[in-house]
Motif scaffolding. Structure first.
Motif, PDB file in Angstrom:
ATOM      1  N   VAL A  61      13.863  11.222 -10.304  1.00 14.94           N
ATOM      2  CA  VAL A  61      14.603  10.807  -9.113  1.00 14.94           C
ATOM      3  C   VAL A  61      13.754   9.851  -8.281  1.00 14.94           C
ATOM      4  O   VAL A  61      12.635  10.194  -7.891  1.00 14.94           O
ATOM      5  N   MET A  62      14.294   8.648  -8.033  1.00 14.25           N
ATOM      6  CA  MET A  62      13.609   7.725  -7.137  1.00 14.25           C
ATOM      7  C   MET A  62      14.110   7.991  -5.715  1.00 14.25           C
ATOM      8  O   MET A  62      15.294   7.858  -5.428  1.00 14.25           O
ATOM      9  N   LYS A  63      13.179   8.380  -4.844  1.00  9.59           N
ATOM     10  CA  LYS A  63      13.514   8.754  -3.479  1.00  9.59           C
ATOM     11  C   LYS A  63      13.260   7.570  -2.557  1.00  9.59           C
ATOM     12  O   LYS A  63      12.113   7.248  -2.234  1.00  9.59           O
ATOM     13  N   LEU A  64      14.336   6.941  -2.116  1.00  8.61           N
ATOM     14  CA  LEU A  64      14.246   5.698  -1.365  1.00  8.61           C
ATOM     15  C   LEU A  64      13.663   5.872   0.032  1.00  8.61           C
ATOM     16  O   LEU A  64      13.288   4.882   0.669  1.00  8.61           O
ATOM     17  N   ASP A  65      13.585   7.098   0.512  1.00 14.10           N
ATOM     18  CA  ASP A  65      13.031   7.333   1.848  1.00 14.10           C
ATOM     19  C   ASP A  65      11.744   8.161   1.799  1.00 14.10           C
ATOM     20  O   ASP A  65      11.377   8.811   2.769  1.00 14.10           O
ATOM     21  N   SER A  66      11.041   8.124   0.660  1.00  9.53           N
ATOM     22  CA  SER A  66       9.793   8.883   0.513  1.00  9.53           C
ATOM     23  C   SER A  66       8.688   7.968  -0.004  1.00  9.53           C
ATOM     24  O   SER A  66       8.884   7.225  -0.963  1.00  9.53           O
ATOM     25  N   LEU A  67       7.515   8.046   0.635  1.00  8.97           N
ATOM     26  CA  LEU A  67       6.397   7.191   0.241  1.00  8.97           C
ATOM     27  C   LEU A  67       5.104   7.983   0.381  1.00  8.97           C
ATOM     28  O   LEU A  67       4.378   7.853   1.366  1.00  8.97           O
ATOM     29  N   LYS A  68       4.812   8.809  -0.603  1.00  8.88           N
ATOM     30  CA  LYS A  68       3.636   9.668  -0.544  1.00  8.88           C
ATOM     31  C   LYS A  68       2.348   8.944  -0.924  1.00  8.88           C
ATOM     32  O   LYS A  68       1.259   9.354  -0.519  1.00  8.88           O
ATOM     33  N   ASN A  69       2.453   7.867  -1.723  1.00  6.46           N
ATOM     34  CA  ASN A  69       1.248   7.132  -2.102  1.00  6.46           C
ATOM     35  C   ASN A  69       0.575   6.462  -0.913  1.00  6.46           C
ATOM     36  O   ASN A  69      -0.575   6.041  -1.001  1.00  6.46           O
ATOM     37  N   GLY A  70       1.302   6.373   0.181  1.00  3.02           N
ATOM     38  CA  GLY A  70       0.740   5.751   1.369  1.00  3.02           C
ATOM     39  C   GLY A  70      -0.524   6.429   1.869  1.00  3.02           C
ATOM     40  O   GLY A  70      -1.354   5.806   2.530  1.00  3.02           O
ATOM     41  N   ASP A  71      -0.689   7.712   1.557  1.00  2.10           N
ATOM     42  CA  ASP A  71      -1.899   8.419   1.982  1.00  2.10           C
ATOM     43  C   ASP A  71      -3.139   7.804   1.347  1.00  2.10           C
ATOM     44  O   ASP A  71      -4.237   7.851   1.926  1.00  2.10           O
ATOM     45  N   ILE A  72      -2.987   7.237   0.153  1.00  2.00           N
ATOM     46  CA  ILE A  72      -4.101   6.550  -0.509  1.00  2.00           C
ATOM     47  C   ILE A  72      -4.249   5.139   0.042  1.00  2.00           C
ATOM     48  O   ILE A  72      -5.340   4.685   0.370  1.00  2.00           O
ATOM     49  N   TRP A  73      -3.134   4.437   0.170  1.00  4.04           N
ATOM     50  CA  TRP A  73      -3.175   3.027   0.553  1.00  4.04           C
ATOM     51  C   TRP A  73      -3.761   2.795   1.946  1.00  4.04           C
ATOM     52  O   TRP A  73      -4.479   1.822   2.169  1.00  4.04           O
ATOM     53  N   LYS A  74      -3.454   3.668   2.887  1.00  6.21           N
ATOM     54  CA  LYS A  74      -3.815   3.397   4.281  1.00  6.21           C
ATOM     55  C   LYS A  74      -5.315   3.436   4.535  1.00  6.21           C
ATOM     56  O   LYS A  74      -5.761   3.012   5.602  1.00  6.21           O
ATOM     57  N   THR A  75      -6.104   3.903   3.568  1.00  3.73           N
ATOM     58  CA  THR A  75      -7.556   3.957   3.747  1.00  3.73           C
ATOM     59  C   THR A  75      -8.239   2.665   3.324  1.00  3.73           C
ATOM     60  O   THR A  75      -9.458   2.538   3.475  1.00  3.73           O
ATOM     61  N   MET A  76      -7.484   1.690   2.821  1.00  2.00           N
ATOM     62  CA  MET A  76      -8.076   0.478   2.262  1.00  2.00           C
ATOM     63  C   MET A  76      -8.314  -0.597   3.317  1.00  2.00           C
ATOM     64  O   MET A  76      -7.743  -0.569   4.401  1.00  2.00           O
ATOM     65  N   ASP A  77      -9.171  -1.553   2.958  1.00  2.45           N
ATOM     66  CA  ASP A  77      -9.486  -2.655   3.869  1.00  2.45           C
ATOM     67  C   ASP A  77      -8.506  -3.818   3.747  1.00  2.45           C
ATOM     68  O   ASP A  77      -8.184  -4.474   4.726  1.00  2.45           O
ATOM     69  N   VAL A  78      -8.069  -4.083   2.533  1.00  5.06           N
ATOM     70  CA  VAL A  78      -7.107  -5.156   2.283  1.00  5.06           C
ATOM     71  C   VAL A  78      -6.024  -4.624   1.354  1.00  5.06           C
ATOM     72  O   VAL A  78      -6.320  -4.004   0.333  1.00  5.06           O
ATOM     73  N   LEU A  79      -4.773  -4.855   1.708  1.00  2.43           N
ATOM     74  CA  LEU A  79      -3.642  -4.404   0.898  1.00  2.43           C
ATOM     75  C   LEU A  79      -2.772  -5.601   0.542  1.00  2.43           C
ATOM     76  O   LEU A  79      -2.410  -6.390   1.423  1.00  2.43           O
ATOM     77  N   VAL A  80      -2.429  -5.734  -0.743  1.00  2.00           N
ATOM     78  CA  VAL A  80      -1.506  -6.775  -1.180  1.00  2.00           C
ATOM     79  C   VAL A  80      -0.360  -6.093  -1.918  1.00  2.00           C
ATOM     80  O   VAL A  80      -0.572  -5.507  -2.979  1.00  2.00           O
ATOM     81  N   PHE A  81       0.837  -6.156  -1.348  1.00  2.00           N
ATOM     82  CA  PHE A  81       1.990  -5.479  -1.927  1.00  2.00           C
ATOM     83  C   PHE A  81       2.942  -6.470  -2.582  1.00  2.00           C
ATOM     84  O   PHE A  81       2.959  -7.652  -2.253  1.00  2.00           O
ATOM     85  N   ASN A  82       3.745  -5.943  -3.490  1.00  2.00           N
ATOM     86  CA  ASN A  82       4.805  -6.712  -4.113  1.00  2.00           C
ATOM     87  C   ASN A  82       5.801  -5.743  -4.714  1.00  2.00           C
ATOM     88  O   ASN A  82       5.424  -4.709  -5.265  1.00  2.00           O
ATOM     89  N   SER A  83       7.076  -6.055  -4.624  1.00  2.00           N
ATOM     90  CA  SER A  83       8.085  -5.233  -5.283  1.00  2.00           C
ATOM     91  C   SER A  83       9.374  -6.023  -5.395  1.00  2.00           C
ATOM     92  O   SER A  83       9.968  -6.402  -4.392  1.00  2.00           O
ATOM     93  N   TRP A  84       9.784  -6.287  -6.635  1.00  2.00           N
ATOM     94  CA  TRP A  84      11.095  -6.878  -6.874  1.00  2.00           C
ATOM     95  C   TRP A  84      11.450  -6.890  -8.356  1.00  2.00           C
ATOM     96  O   TRP A  84      12.558  -6.545  -8.749  1.00  2.00           O
ATOM     97  N   LEU A  85      10.515  -7.278  -9.211  1.00  2.00           N
ATOM     98  CA  LEU A  85      10.797  -7.570 -10.611  1.00  2.00           C
ATOM     99  C   LEU A  85      11.574  -6.473 -11.327  1.00  2.00           C
ATOM    100  O   LEU A  85      12.462  -6.744 -12.128  1.00  2.00           O
TER     101      LEU A  85
END
Length: 292
Positions: A109-133
């Motif tokens: 199930v893809m949960k469109l209103d859940s983002l648990k990986n953010g706990d890892i991402w928010k500790t970084m110095d530089v973030l580059v995101f992409n999502s579409w393909l």
């Protein structure tokens, strides 16, 4: 191994930009208050896209370092390269949809209103995101069985609407969880494909096979893809925190830059891009944004 040799060949010319990006990241970290707590180590997280994989391999093969350590998680979700000479760790985090996909009794199930990986991402110095393909992929290539938004679970829905909902979840996470004073955030724009010749004034053409020249001029006859409009609108609430790397138009003009039939999958590919080529320009835009 054949792919690795090809990447070495294709990215030898990228050493200059690789060194400049690494040095720029290191400089940014050392100038930030956060650097004193992480040992002057910047971490660049890359979501799934062509630029990300190519840039990670370019770093690995072209950076002149006496000690480079390459690591990968057990499930291949995270790949990282540690450059000891630069005090920089570059991480590739495979998250095609940004939001969570969870295994349940019902299925994936893809949960469109859940983002648990953010706990890892928010500790970084530089973030580059992409999502579409991957948003319009179906069949065996689709890594989920159901979509969930709030309490409603459905077999499918309008994919553009689902993309919009996922982006809203991501922007709420940025606003509530990321400290923009210590973390630089970029979002790479929409990478287009070329399967409809009417978009570049060649009606009847259904792929990029015999395209040998870019589109003339600085405008694209087919106009901006809807996904680009959706993305720009979604980023509006976080425009003070997130910089859009707008690669869409310059990529639309390069109908000649795809692998077409010359690829390892033995099928027509007018979605991905040749290396070296257009992704090098994306990397230069990333460098310019980091430097600024």
């Amino acid at each position: 191994m054949a792919m690795d040799r090809e990447l070495v060949t294709c990215t030898k010319g990228d050493g200059f930009w690789t060194r400049r990006i690494l040095c720029t990241i290191r400089r940014l970290v050392r100038l930030s208050a956060k650097s004193s707590t992480v040992g002057n180590m910047a971490v660049l997280i890359l979501s799934i896209s062509c630029i990300d994989g190519n840039l990670l391999n370019a770093f690995y093969h072209a950076a002149p370092s006496s000690e480079i350590i390459r690591q990968s998680s057990m499930n291949s979700t995270i790949s990282s390269v540690i450059f000891k000479d630069y005090d920089v760790t570059v991480m590739l985090f495979h998250s095609a949809y940004l939001v969570d996909i969870e295994q349940t009794e019902k299925g994936r199930v893809m949960k469109l209103d859940s983002l648990k990986n953010g706990d890892i991402w928010k500790t970084m110095d530089v973030l580059v995101f992409n999502s579409w393909l991957w948003w319009y992929r179906r069949g065996p290539k689709q890594p989920w069985d159901y979509l969930q938004y709030r309490s409603k679970i459905v077999k499918d829905m309008d994919r553009m609407f689902a993309y919009k909902m996922a982006l809203r979840t991501w922007t709420r996470w940025v606003n509530s969880q990321v400290n923009a004073t210590s973390t630089k955030i970029f979002f790479q724009g929409i990478s287009p494909s070329h399967y409809n010749g009417s978009e570049w004034n060649e009606p009847g053409v259904t792929n990029c096979l015999r395209e040998e020249q870019p589109v003339d001029g600085s405008t694209y006859p087919g106009g901006k893809p809807m996904a680009a409009t959706v993305l720009r609108s979604a980023l509006a609430p976080v425009r003070n925190k997130v910089q859009l790397l707008d690669i869409t138009l310059l990529s639309q003009l390069r109908k000649d830059a795809h692998p077409s039939r010359y690829n390892g999958f033995k099928s027509m590919d007018c979605t991905h891009w040749c290396v070296p080529g257009l992704p090098d320009i994306w990397n230069q835009l990333l460098f310019a944004s980091l430097f600024s």
